[in-house]
Design a protein around this motif. Structure first.
Motif, PDB file in Angstrom:
ATOM      1  N   THR A   1      17.780  60.573  43.706  1.00 28.78           N
ATOM      2  CA  THR A   1      17.328  61.000  45.025  1.00 28.78           C
ATOM      3  C   THR A   1      16.768  62.417  44.939  1.00 28.78           C
ATOM      4  O   THR A   1      17.189  63.215  44.098  1.00 28.78           O
TER       5      THR A   1
ATOM      6  N   ASP B   1      23.276  57.622  48.367  1.00 27.66           N
ATOM      7  CA  ASP B   1      24.157  57.811  47.208  1.00 27.66           C
ATOM      8  C   ASP B   1      25.496  57.106  47.424  1.00 27.66           C
ATOM      9  O   ASP B   1      26.007  56.426  46.529  1.00 27.66           O
ATOM     10  N   ALA B   2      26.058  57.252  48.631  1.00 31.10           N
ATOM     11  CA  ALA B   2      27.345  56.618  48.928  1.00 31.10           C
ATOM     12  C   ALA B   2      27.218  55.097  48.926  1.00 31.10           C
ATOM     13  O   ALA B   2      28.076  54.395  48.371  1.00 31.10           O
TER      14      ALA B   2
ATOM     15  N   SER C   1      18.503  65.860  53.748  1.00 30.18           N
ATOM     16  CA  SER C   1      19.498  65.502  52.736  1.00 30.18           C
ATOM     17  C   SER C   1      20.472  64.415  53.199  1.00 30.18           C
ATOM     18  O   SER C   1      20.983  63.659  52.376  1.00 30.18           O
ATOM     19  N   VAL C   2      20.731  64.301  54.502  1.00 32.05           N
ATOM     20  CA  VAL C   2      21.734  63.340  54.983  1.00 32.05           C
ATOM     21  C   VAL C   2      21.391  61.902  54.595  1.00 32.05           C
ATOM     22  O   VAL C   2      22.257  61.192  54.066  1.00 32.05           O
TER      23      VAL C   2
ATOM     24  N   LEU D   1      19.768  60.840  52.105  1.00 32.69           N
ATOM     25  CA  LEU D   1      19.930  60.713  50.655  1.00 32.69           C
ATOM     26  C   LEU D   1      21.407  60.659  50.276  1.00 32.69           C
ATOM     27  O   LEU D   1      21.787  59.916  49.369  1.00 32.69           O
ATOM     28  N   LYS D   2      22.241  61.407  50.978  1.00 35.91           N
ATOM     29  CA  LYS D   2      23.689  61.349  50.734  1.00 35.91           C
ATOM     30  C   LYS D   2      24.240  59.980  51.132  1.00 35.91           C
ATOM     31  O   LYS D   2      25.102  59.434  50.442  1.00 35.91           O
TER      32      LYS D   2
END
Length: 174
Positions: free
Chosen positions: A54, A28-29, A21-22, A24-25
Motif C-alpha cells: 500500500t 492491510d487489516a 491512510s485510513v 490503506l490501514k
C-alpha cells in the motif's frame, strides 16, 4: 479490488493506493484477516495469496507520475469534478505507457460527466467510450461507517440488485 487480485494469486505484485491512510490501514487489516482460513487475526493456518503493498498517492497531484502497473484499477473516486478530470489525465497516462485501465463507479457520481468530457477532450479517439452498467448486489451485515456512511445505497438488510458502472480501457483504444 486489491484483495480480489491478491486472492487470485495470478499477479507478481499488487500496489493499492489512496490519498488517505485510513483506507490503506483497513486494507492491510482485511488482507491479514483473509490470510487466515478461520477469519481470525491469530490463526496458524494461512492461505497463499499475492502480497499487497500500500502507498499514499493523490491522483490530483499531476507532478507525481502514476506508479507503474500492468493493470490500473480506479474505484470510488468520481465524487468531485476535480477528481474526474484528474482520473481522465491518469487514464491517458496509463494507456500511453501500455497499461490496461479498469474503472468502477456508482452511477450518478458528480465527477463522472467531467471525467468523460476530459477523457474525450484529451483523446478524440475515445469519443464513444462510456461506462457500462453491470448488475451487482448490495452488501448486508454490519459495515464500518468509513466504508458505508449514513444514507449509503450499497448496504441493505438483505442483498438487493445494485448497478455499478464499469469501464475497461485497453492501450489500443488510443
Amino acid at each position: 479490488v486489491a484483495l480480489a487480485a491478491s486472492a487470485s494469486n495470478k499477479y507478481d505484485s499488487i500496489l493499492a493506493t489512496d490519498y488517505e491512510s485510513v483506507p490503506l490501514k483497513l486494507l492491510d487489516a482485511a488482507y491479514l484477516l483473509n490470510q487466515n482460513n478461520d477469519g481470525s487475526s491469530t490463526s496458524t493456518t494461512t492461505t497463499t495469496t499475492t502480497p499487497i503493498v500500500t502507498s499514499l498517492f493523490d491522483i490530483c497531484n499531476l507532478s507525481v507520475p502514476l506508479p507503474p502497473a500492468d493493470i490500473v484499477c480506479a474505484a470510488d473516486i468520481l465524487y468531485e469534478k476535480s477528481t474526474g478530470i484528474a482520473l481522465a489525465t491518469r487514464c491517458i497516462e496509463a494507456l500511453e505507457r501500455g497499461s490496461r485501465v479498469v474503472i468502477g463507479c456508482s452511477p450518478g457520481r458528480p465527477g463522472r460527466p467531467a471525467f468523460l468530457e476530459e477523457l474525450r477532450r484529451l483523446n478524440p479517439n475515445m469519443k464513444d467510450v462510456d461506462f457500462v452498467d453491470v448488475e451487482g448486489t448490495t452488501c448486508s451485515g454490519e459495515r464500518n461507517s468509513l466504508i458505508c456512511g449514513e444514507g449509503s445505497t450499497s448496504i441493505s438488510d438483505e442483498p438487493e440488485i445494485l448497478l455499478v458502472a464499469l469501464m475497461d480501457l485497453m492501450p489500443d483504444c488510443l
